[in-house]
Enzyme design. Structure first.
Site, PDB file in Angstrom:
ATOM      1  N   HIS A 306       0.851  -1.185   0.000  1.00  0.00           N
ATOM      2  CA  HIS A 306       0.000   0.000   0.000  1.00  0.00           C
ATOM      3  C   HIS A 306       0.883   1.229   0.000  1.00  0.00           C
ATOM      4  CE1 HIS A 306      -3.128   2.829   1.140  1.00  0.00           C
ATOM      5  NE2 HIS A 306      -3.982   1.912   0.743  1.00  0.00           N
ATOM      6  N   ASP A 363      -7.959  -5.329   0.096  1.00  0.00           N
ATOM      7  CA  ASP A 363      -8.470  -6.209  -0.952  1.00  0.00           C
ATOM      8  C   ASP A 363      -8.105  -7.668  -0.772  1.00  0.00           C
ATOM      9  OD1 ASP A 363      -9.724  -4.237  -2.488  1.00  0.00           O
ATOM     10  OD2 ASP A 363      -7.787  -3.575  -3.265  1.00  0.00           O
TER      11      ASP A 363
HETATM   12  N1  ACO Z   1       4.057  -7.737  -4.766  1.00  0.00           N
HETATM   13  C1  ACO Z   1       5.394  -7.743  -5.009  1.00  0.00           C
HETATM   14  N2  ACO Z   1       6.178  -6.652  -4.888  1.00  0.00           N
HETATM   15  C2  ACO Z   1       5.588  -5.511  -4.534  1.00  0.00           C
HETATM   16  C3  ACO Z   1       4.213  -5.426  -4.257  1.00  0.00           C
HETATM   17  C4  ACO Z   1       3.430  -6.594  -4.382  1.00  0.00           C
HETATM   18  N3  ACO Z   1       2.128  -6.580  -4.146  1.00  0.00           N
HETATM   19  N4  ACO Z   1       3.889  -4.151  -3.931  1.00  0.00           N
HETATM   20  C5  ACO Z   1       5.028  -3.453  -3.971  1.00  0.00           C
HETATM   21  N5  ACO Z   1       6.058  -4.278  -4.338  1.00  0.00           N
HETATM   22  C6  ACO Z   1       7.482  -3.918  -4.413  1.00  0.00           C
HETATM   23  C7  ACO Z   1       7.802  -3.149  -5.695  1.00  0.00           C
HETATM   24  O1  ACO Z   1       8.190  -4.013  -6.740  1.00  0.00           O
HETATM   25  C8  ACO Z   1       8.913  -2.247  -5.232  1.00  0.00           C
HETATM   26  O2  ACO Z   1      10.078  -3.035  -5.144  1.00  0.00           O
HETATM   27  P1  ACO Z   1      11.525  -2.355  -5.471  1.00  0.00           P
HETATM   28  O3  ACO Z   1      11.719  -1.312  -4.413  1.00  0.00           O
HETATM   29  O4  ACO Z   1      12.481  -3.487  -5.397  1.00  0.00           O
HETATM   30  O5  ACO Z   1      11.401  -1.777  -6.851  1.00  0.00           O
HETATM   31  C9  ACO Z   1       8.528  -1.897  -3.793  1.00  0.00           C
HETATM   32  O6  ACO Z   1       7.729  -3.025  -3.348  1.00  0.00           O
HETATM   33  C10 ACO Z   1       7.711  -0.614  -3.669  1.00  0.00           C
HETATM   34  O7  ACO Z   1       6.595  -0.717  -4.535  1.00  0.00           O
HETATM   35  P2  ACO Z   1       5.955   0.510  -5.313  1.00  0.00           P
HETATM   36  O8  ACO Z   1       5.180   0.017  -6.470  1.00  0.00           O
HETATM   37  O9  ACO Z   1       7.015   1.546  -5.573  1.00  0.00           O
HETATM   38  O10 ACO Z   1       4.998   1.092  -4.177  1.00  0.00           O
HETATM   39  P3  ACO Z   1       3.773   2.056  -4.420  1.00  0.00           P
HETATM   40  O11 ACO Z   1       3.517   2.739  -3.136  1.00  0.00           O
HETATM   41  O12 ACO Z   1       3.991   2.903  -5.627  1.00  0.00           O
HETATM   42  O13 ACO Z   1       2.571   1.068  -4.796  1.00  0.00           O
HETATM   43  C11 ACO Z   1       0.754  -0.422  -4.643  1.00  0.00           C
HETATM   44  C12 ACO Z   1       1.607   0.658  -3.931  1.00  0.00           C
HETATM   45  C13 ACO Z   1       0.341   0.075  -6.049  1.00  0.00           C
HETATM   46  C14 ACO Z   1      -0.518  -0.680  -3.844  1.00  0.00           C
HETATM   47  C15 ACO Z   1       1.605  -1.713  -4.772  1.00  0.00           C
HETATM   48  O14 ACO Z   1       1.973  -2.186  -3.482  1.00  0.00           O
HETATM   49  C16 ACO Z   1       0.877  -2.808  -5.545  1.00  0.00           C
HETATM   50  O15 ACO Z   1       0.912  -2.809  -6.783  1.00  0.00           O
HETATM   51  N6  ACO Z   1       0.188  -3.765  -4.827  1.00  0.00           N
HETATM   52  C17 ACO Z   1      -0.562  -4.808  -5.484  1.00  0.00           C
HETATM   53  C18 ACO Z   1      -1.877  -4.248  -5.979  1.00  0.00           C
HETATM   54  C19 ACO Z   1      -2.859  -3.994  -4.855  1.00  0.00           C
HETATM   55  O16 ACO Z   1      -3.085  -4.833  -3.983  1.00  0.00           O
HETATM   56  N7  ACO Z   1      -3.486  -2.814  -4.920  1.00  0.00           N
HETATM   57  C20 ACO Z   1      -4.504  -2.419  -3.940  1.00  0.00           C
HETATM   58  C21 ACO Z   1      -4.006  -1.316  -3.060  1.00  0.00           C
HETATM   59  S1  ACO Z   1      -5.208  -0.911  -1.855  1.00  0.00           S
HETATM   60  C22 ACO Z   1      -6.303   0.009  -2.712  1.00  0.00           C
HETATM   61  O17 ACO Z   1      -6.047   0.709  -3.642  1.00  0.00           O
HETATM   62  C23 ACO Z   1      -7.639  -0.093  -2.275  1.00  0.00           C
END
Ligand code: ACO
Length: 428
Positions: A306, A363
């Protein structure tokens, strides 16, 4: 003068005021930055940017805290209901009994859709994604209520708010009925908000649907948990559209579109698809997690991570309990719940997830409940939209009342070609 931050650029130092919220979070006020230095800020994804001051929802992502108007989400989920929470978000205070009864009555009086609106549903292909249909129909409401959609008229805003909250369950259920090729079921105003939605979803003209109060309550709790989440992607979209003084229906329709994406509300659908894929492939949670960690694989562990929570999402904790209650009440075992719990257990001990502070989000378990109560996968995000609606409206209303409200208009750092002469077609 309060605290200031100092910025030095090209030998000139300027003072930037620091503003502080009621929970003592601080931000630098950059309103004069460009006029005094010629600089703008660059912050892709708005990771560090506050777009507004708001008194609706407070989140402490490090501590896993969520409060609506100061009330902890855990207490609201246990003791309140979705209509009361909607009132709270919209008005800032818990309603007295008379006010809540009046609000519920207003919503009942506006739950039917204009008959001509059915034509919209019927015009879409049967396999249309319900978020696309929902966004289109919400936007179409602007055309039915053109005489009462002025954002600066408090009575127009009040009646548009009631119409949206009252009709959203009907719109959601009609999306589903159209996809099934079944007749639309009119709202039954003797039923409460969630029971009425379940009735419109699952009754048919030949069969009554008897609503299980435990299922209606589980749905109510899910709606409460989704009701607001400060300046997330869809809410920021609603505010951005509203800042141009577009009407409430148009602004909310844009919020529905933003919510659709798998990085945002669409994640609940993506979680179930992921769990089904793991079940079908018969692989272990650990093996699947390796794929999610692999930078050459685009997969992510859906329902994990998140932007704001760097701790367990407090909503996920509540949903996990509701999920287990619903399944045990329905005497159902769920292979998908087993897989989800296995994934969670492994991920919370895995160095990759631990160091990146990736925890289950709202979720991760919600789809399993929706599935248990018979909601099809592509409707999950529509239910999220139903829940988020009062938050979107409260945020839109707050923006319209804010005397500092300006049109949302970010700047950019241009990286394209510098000035060049037009070349005629025969010279290219
Ligand atoms: N699985 C694997 N790796 C992940 C995940 C995940 N679910 N989420 C983040 N990461 C990793 C990224 O690859 C990144 O790694 P790095 O630093 O080695 O490059 C690091 O964690 C940071 O991730 P970002 O994408 O930069 O974090 P951001 O804050 O931009 O994204 C997000 C947050 C979009 C929610 C992300 O965690 C994600 O895509 N999660 C899966 C989708 C999801 O469940 N979305 C619902 C969110 S809740 C909502 O909107 C209601």
């Amino acid at each position: 003068m309060g605290e200031v931050a100092k910025l030095t650029f090209n030998g000139k130092t300027i003072d930037l005021p620091v503003i502080e919220g009621t929970e003592h979070e601080k931000g630098i006020d950059l309103a004069k930055l460009r006029s005094e230095t010629g600089l703008i800020t660059y912050d892709p994804g708005y990771m560090n940017s506050g777009a507004c001051q708001s008194s609706i929802t407070y989140i402490d992502g490090e501590a896993g805290i969520l409060r609506y108007r100061g009330y902890p989400i855990e207490e609201l989920a246990e003791r309140s209901n979705f209509l009361e929470v909607s009132w709270l978000l919209l008005n800032g205070e818990l309603p007295a009994k008379g006010a809540l009864d009046g609000f519920a009555q207003d919503l009942r009086m506006h739950s039917m859709l204009h008959e001509d609106m059915k034509a919209f549903f019927n015009a879409f292909p049967k396999n249309a994604h319900p978020m696309a249909v929902g966004a289109a129909v919400v936007n179409a409401m602007s055309t039915f209520y053109q005489d009462s959609s002025d954002p600066s008229n408090p009575e127009h805003v009040r009646i548009s708010t009631i119409r949206l909250l009252a009709k959203m369950p009907t719109i959601a259920a009609y999306c589903y009925k159209h996809s099934k090729g079944q007749p639309f079921i009119y709202p039954n105003n003797r039923l409460d908000y969630c029971s009425n939605f379940l009735h419109m979803m699952f009754a048919t003209p030949c069969d009554e649907y008897v609503v299980d109060p435990a299922v209606a309550r589980a749905l109510d709790v899910l709606l409460i948990l989704h009701a607001d989440h400060e300046q997330n992607c869809s809410t920021s979209t609603v505010r951005m559209v509203g800042s141009s003084l577009a009407n409430l229906f148009a602004s909310i329709s844009a919020g529905v579109a933003a919510l659709w994406g798998p990085r945002h509300g669409g994640a609940n659908q993506a979680v179930i698809e992921m769990l089904e894929e793991i079940a079908a492939e018969g692989i272990s949670g650990k093996t699947f997690l390796e794929k999610c960690k692999d930078k050459n694989d685009t997969r992510r562990l859906m329902g994990f991570g998140h932007r704001v929570y760097k701790n367990y999402d407090p909503r996920a904790k509540i949903i996990k309990t509701v999920c287990m209650d619903v399944l045990s009440r329905m005497k159902r075992s769920s292979r998908l719940l087993d897989i989800a719990m296995e994934l969670e257990g492994v991920a919370l001990k895995d160095e990759y997830f631990v160091t990146r502070k990736l925890y289950p989000n709202v979720d991760f378990y919600s789809g399993i409940i929706y599935q248990a109560i018979g909601i099809p996968t592509d409707m999950f995000t529509v239910l999220f939209a139903m829940g988020r609606l009062p938050g979107w409206i409260a945020q839109w209303q707050e923006l319209q009342k804010d005397p500092t409200n300006k049109i949302g208009r970010p700047r950019q750092i241009y990286t394209g070609a510098t000035k060049r002469a037009y070349s005629p077609m025969d010279k290219r």
